[in-house]
Scaffold this motif. Structure first.
Motif, PDB file in Angstrom:
ATOM      1  N   VAL A  51     -22.786  -4.764   4.507  1.00 55.75           N
ATOM      2  CA  VAL A  51     -22.928  -3.606   3.614  1.00 55.75           C
ATOM      3  C   VAL A  51     -22.305  -2.330   4.192  1.00 55.75           C
ATOM      4  O   VAL A  51     -22.578  -1.229   3.724  1.00 55.75           O
ATOM      5  CB  VAL A  51     -24.404  -3.365   3.242  1.00 55.75           C
ATOM      6  N   HIS A  52     -21.476  -2.504   5.214  1.00 53.32           N
ATOM      7  CA  HIS A  52     -20.731  -1.345   5.730  1.00 53.32           C
ATOM      8  C   HIS A  52     -19.427  -1.845   6.349  1.00 53.32           C
ATOM      9  O   HIS A  52     -19.328  -2.030   7.562  1.00 53.32           O
ATOM     10  CB  HIS A  52     -21.560  -0.559   6.756  1.00 53.32           C
ATOM     11  N   VAL A  53     -18.455  -2.059   5.501  1.00 54.79           N
ATOM     12  CA  VAL A  53     -17.173  -2.536   6.006  1.00 54.79           C
ATOM     13  C   VAL A  53     -16.048  -1.730   5.355  1.00 54.79           C
ATOM     14  O   VAL A  53     -16.135  -1.353   4.194  1.00 54.79           O
ATOM     15  CB  VAL A  53     -16.987  -4.050   5.748  1.00 54.79           C
ATOM     16  N   HIS A  54     -15.024  -1.434   6.158  1.00 54.52           N
ATOM     17  CA  HIS A  54     -13.851  -0.722   5.633  1.00 54.52           C
ATOM     18  C   HIS A  54     -12.744  -1.753   5.428  1.00 54.52           C
ATOM     19  O   HIS A  54     -11.855  -1.892   6.265  1.00 54.52           O
ATOM     20  CB  HIS A  54     -13.403   0.369   6.606  1.00 54.52           C
ATOM     21  N   LEU A  55     -12.811  -2.465   4.311  1.00 55.95           N
ATOM     22  CA  LEU A  55     -11.778  -3.477   4.034  1.00 55.95           C
ATOM     23  C   LEU A  55     -10.386  -2.854   3.946  1.00 55.95           C
ATOM     24  O   LEU A  55      -9.381  -3.538   4.134  1.00 55.95           O
ATOM     25  CB  LEU A  55     -12.078  -4.173   2.705  1.00 55.95           C
ATOM     26  N   ASP A  56     -10.330  -1.562   3.651  1.00 54.39           N
ATOM     27  CA  ASP A  56      -9.027  -0.931   3.402  1.00 54.39           C
ATOM     28  C   ASP A  56      -8.282  -0.554   4.669  1.00 54.39           C
ATOM     29  O   ASP A  56      -7.117  -0.162   4.610  1.00 54.39           O
ATOM     30  CB  ASP A  56      -9.208   0.319   2.533  1.00 54.39           C
ATOM     31  N   SER A  57      -8.929  -0.653   5.825  1.00 57.06           N
ATOM     32  CA  SER A  57      -8.227  -0.203   7.031  1.00 57.06           C
ATOM     33  C   SER A  57      -7.942  -1.362   7.988  1.00 57.06           C
ATOM     34  O   SER A  57      -7.546  -1.153   9.122  1.00 57.06           O
ATOM     35  CB  SER A  57      -9.056   0.868   7.756  1.00 57.06           C
ATOM     36  N   THR A  58      -8.128  -2.578   7.505  1.00 58.04           N
ATOM     37  CA  THR A  58      -8.103  -3.746   8.388  1.00 58.04           C
ATOM     38  C   THR A  58      -6.725  -4.084   8.956  1.00 58.04           C
ATOM     39  O   THR A  58      -5.693  -3.850   8.329  1.00 58.04           O
ATOM     40  CB  THR A  58      -8.611  -4.974   7.600  1.00 58.04           C
ATOM     41  N   ARG A  59      -6.742  -4.663  10.156  1.00 60.35           N
ATOM     42  CA  ARG A  59      -5.537  -5.293  10.725  1.00 60.35           C
ATOM     43  C   ARG A  59      -5.852  -6.739  11.140  1.00 60.35           C
ATOM     44  O   ARG A  59      -5.154  -7.323  11.982  1.00 60.35           O
ATOM     45  CB  ARG A  59      -5.032  -4.504  11.945  1.00 60.35           C
ATOM     46  N   ILE A  60      -6.889  -7.309  10.522  1.00 56.22           N
ATOM     47  CA  ILE A  60      -7.252  -8.696  10.826  1.00 56.22           C
ATOM     48  C   ILE A  60      -6.067  -9.610  10.535  1.00 56.22           C
ATOM     49  O   ILE A  60      -5.431  -9.496   9.492  1.00 56.22           O
ATOM     50  CB  ILE A  60      -8.479  -9.111   9.974  1.00 56.22           C
ATOM     51  N   GLU A  88       2.551  -4.565   9.565  1.00 54.30           N
ATOM     52  CA  GLU A  88       3.465  -5.699   9.390  1.00 54.30           C
ATOM     53  C   GLU A  88       3.314  -6.372   8.027  1.00 54.30           C
ATOM     54  O   GLU A  88       4.230  -7.051   7.546  1.00 54.30           O
ATOM     55  CB  GLU A  88       3.204  -6.745  10.488  1.00 54.30           C
ATOM     56  N   VAL A  89       2.136  -6.233   7.412  1.00 53.88           N
ATOM     57  CA  VAL A  89       1.841  -6.899   6.145  1.00 53.88           C
ATOM     58  C   VAL A  89       1.359  -5.821   5.164  1.00 53.88           C
ATOM     59  O   VAL A  89       0.611  -4.934   5.559  1.00 53.88           O
ATOM     60  CB  VAL A  89       0.741  -7.979   6.364  1.00 53.88           C
ATOM     61  N   PRO A  90       1.787  -5.879   3.902  1.00 54.53           N
ATOM     62  CA  PRO A  90       1.350  -4.860   2.945  1.00 54.53           C
ATOM     63  C   PRO A  90      -0.179  -4.845   2.771  1.00 54.53           C
ATOM     64  O   PRO A  90      -0.841  -5.877   2.929  1.00 54.53           O
ATOM     65  CB  PRO A  90       2.028  -5.280   1.633  1.00 54.53           C
ATOM     66  N   LEU A  91      -0.694  -3.685   2.432  1.00 53.57           N
ATOM     67  CA  LEU A  91      -2.140  -3.496   2.391  1.00 53.57           C
ATOM     68  C   LEU A  91      -2.878  -4.501   1.504  1.00 53.57           C
ATOM     69  O   LEU A  91      -3.890  -5.069   1.940  1.00 53.57           O
ATOM     70  CB  LEU A  91      -2.461  -2.058   1.967  1.00 53.57           C
ATOM     71  N   PRO A  92      -2.448  -4.759   0.263  1.00 56.18           N
ATOM     72  CA  PRO A  92      -3.246  -5.679  -0.581  1.00 56.18           C
ATOM     73  C   PRO A  92      -3.442  -7.046   0.070  1.00 56.18           C
ATOM     74  O   PRO A  92      -4.528  -7.634  -0.024  1.00 56.18           O
ATOM     75  CB  PRO A  92      -2.401  -5.799  -1.866  1.00 56.18           C
ATOM     76  N   ALA A  93      -2.422  -7.563   0.752  1.00 53.49           N
ATOM     77  CA  ALA A  93      -2.549  -8.874   1.411  1.00 53.49           C
ATOM     78  C   ALA A  93      -3.496  -8.786   2.608  1.00 53.49           C
ATOM     79  O   ALA A  93      -4.261  -9.721   2.882  1.00 53.49           O
ATOM     80  CB  ALA A  93      -1.169  -9.359   1.860  1.00 53.49           C
ATOM     81  N   ARG A  94      -3.449  -7.672   3.327  1.00 54.74           N
ATOM     82  CA  ARG A  94      -4.352  -7.509   4.472  1.00 54.74           C
ATOM     83  C   ARG A  94      -5.813  -7.479   4.009  1.00 54.74           C
ATOM     84  O   ARG A  94      -6.688  -8.118   4.602  1.00 54.74           O
ATOM     85  CB  ARG A  94      -4.056  -6.184   5.188  1.00 54.74           C
TER      86      ARG A  94
END
Ligand SMILES: [Zn+2]
Length: 400
Positions: A51-60, A88-94
């Motif tokens: 319930v506290h994740v920043h999916l928009d800033s990921t580099r996973i 290296e990868v566009p944001l929506p795919a990340r």
């Protein structure tokens, strides 16, 4: 659908029947049961809730990069701004890849931030909304329009947040009302104004220390009381509210419980935190999250909330099984109760909910001897069920 030979919360070997997305029956295990899913004696828990994740800033999933963020929120945010577009990868795919990996590890309830500011405008929000859409059958995702860069510092931010709320965000996120915008009343009036306009929930990211953090928290408490927003406001981090005195901690916990103000933690090592045991025992909804995931803010986070559950137990000094299991209860149904106020708050530190007949069939099977051993070993033999359907097995999301 029948899941055979599992041990709910580490209890007796059982067969669990699912129907209509819910748990229909829990019976003692019978070797002759016709299983749809072979439990093989694994532990059964409610699915994890991040319930506290920043999916928009990921580099996973991307190459590891050295940490370049300076200390403090503004320097980190500036570092993110300088780098996120050139990944290296566009944001929506990340974003989609990160959500997929979370589901694979057993998290099917997610509340994600989406930064909204004059730099990224609605680009990050759109990526998170698209990932939510892509995995709509595998996870429940709530999206928050988050004023990571403040609201008043940069003209145009408020209008963008308003647009984000019209675009599908259901939670409005504020941050450090005193230290970032340096105008706590203006900041919180803007956040609560948007919440009222869009009938949205509120989440306040609070990194402010000691009395300053308490001052901001009291302004939030005041607004929840005045606007009767019980059950609609969450305080995130707020990891120094326990540093002032025992009586202040007690009073804040009592206010949170009375006004049903929830808390989320990302299990930091901070020493001034409110007691997790006292929060749960007093009836405060509290959930766990991974925060940023291996991003421009920090190298931590790996999409496995069981890992973060270990961190929660470790940083709180939990050794007794009942306390390690409490960390699991927070990581599963604690978070679920924040996302859906109709899900009951944990009824006490020994409450192990989520696996009763009639409960939603959002489940995770994990290998391990006991719940504590599952937290210590974080085994990889997992099966994930969402809404009564197997969505992942062996850390892989199944194709629809
Ligand atoms: Zn955060």
């Amino acid at each position: 659908m029948l899941i055979s030979d599992v041990r709910p919360w580490g209890g007796e070997r059982s067969d669990v029947e699912l129907s209509g997305g819910r748990i229909a029956a829990v019976r003692p295990h019978s070797p002759s049961a016709q299983a749809t899913v072979e439990g093989r004696g694994r532990l059964l828990f409610p699915a994890f809730s991040d319930v506290h994740v920043h999916l928009d800033s990921t580099r996973i999933g991307l190459p590891f990069r050295p940490h370049t963020g300076g200390p403090g929120v503004v320097a980190m945010m500036t570092n993110d701004r300088e780098n996120w577009r050139s990944a290296e990868v566009p944001l929506p795919a990340r974003v989609a890849g990160t959500l997929e990996r979370m589901i694979a590890h057993g998290t099917t309830r997610v509340r994600s931030y989406a930064q909204v500011d004059v730099d990224c405008r609605l680009e990050k929000l759109d990526a998170v909304l698209a990932a939510r859409e892509k995995f709509a059958d595998q996870a429940e995702v709530q999206v928050m329009a988050f004023a990571q860069a403040g609201i008043l510092r940069e003209p145009g931010t408020l209008e963008l947040l308003d647009a984000a709320m019209r675009s599908g965000a259901t939670v409005i996120g504020g941050i450090d009302p005193c230290t970032l915008d340096r105008d706590p009343k203006g900041h919180l009036d803007a956040v609560f104004g948007l919440a009222e306009k869009h009938q949205a929930e509120v989440d306040i990211h609070l990194h402010e220390p000691g009395h300053l953090g308490l001052f901001s928290t009291d302004l939030v408490i005041e607004r929840v009381r005045a606007l009767d927003m019980r059950g609609k406001v969450t305080m995130s981090h707020a990891y120094d509210l326990g540093s002032i005195s025992e009586s202040v901690s007690r009073r804040v916990i009592d206010d949170f419980a009375e006004l049903d103000i929830a808390m989320t933690t990302v299990a930091p090592s901070a020493s001034g935190q409110l007691s997790l045991v006292d929060l749960v025992a007093s009836g405060v909804r509290i959930g766990l999250g991974e925060d940023g995931q291996r991003d421009y803010w920090s190298p931590y986070g790996n999409c496995d909330l069981l890992d973060r559950t270990w961190q929660l137990a470790f940083t709180r000094g939990f050794r007794q099984d009942s306390l390690v299991e409490l960390a699991l209860a927070v990581a599963t149904m604690g978070g679920a109760s924040i996302m859906s106020p109709s899900v009951a708050r944990l009824a006490g530190i020994d409450d192990r909910p989520g696996l009763a007949v009639g409960d939603r069939a959002d489940l995770v099977l994990v290998d391990g001897e006991t719940p504590t051993s599952a937290v210590m070993d974080r085994g990889k033999d997992r099966t994930v069920v969402h809404n009564g359907v197997v969505v992942a097995d062996g850390l892989t999301v199944l194709k629809r």
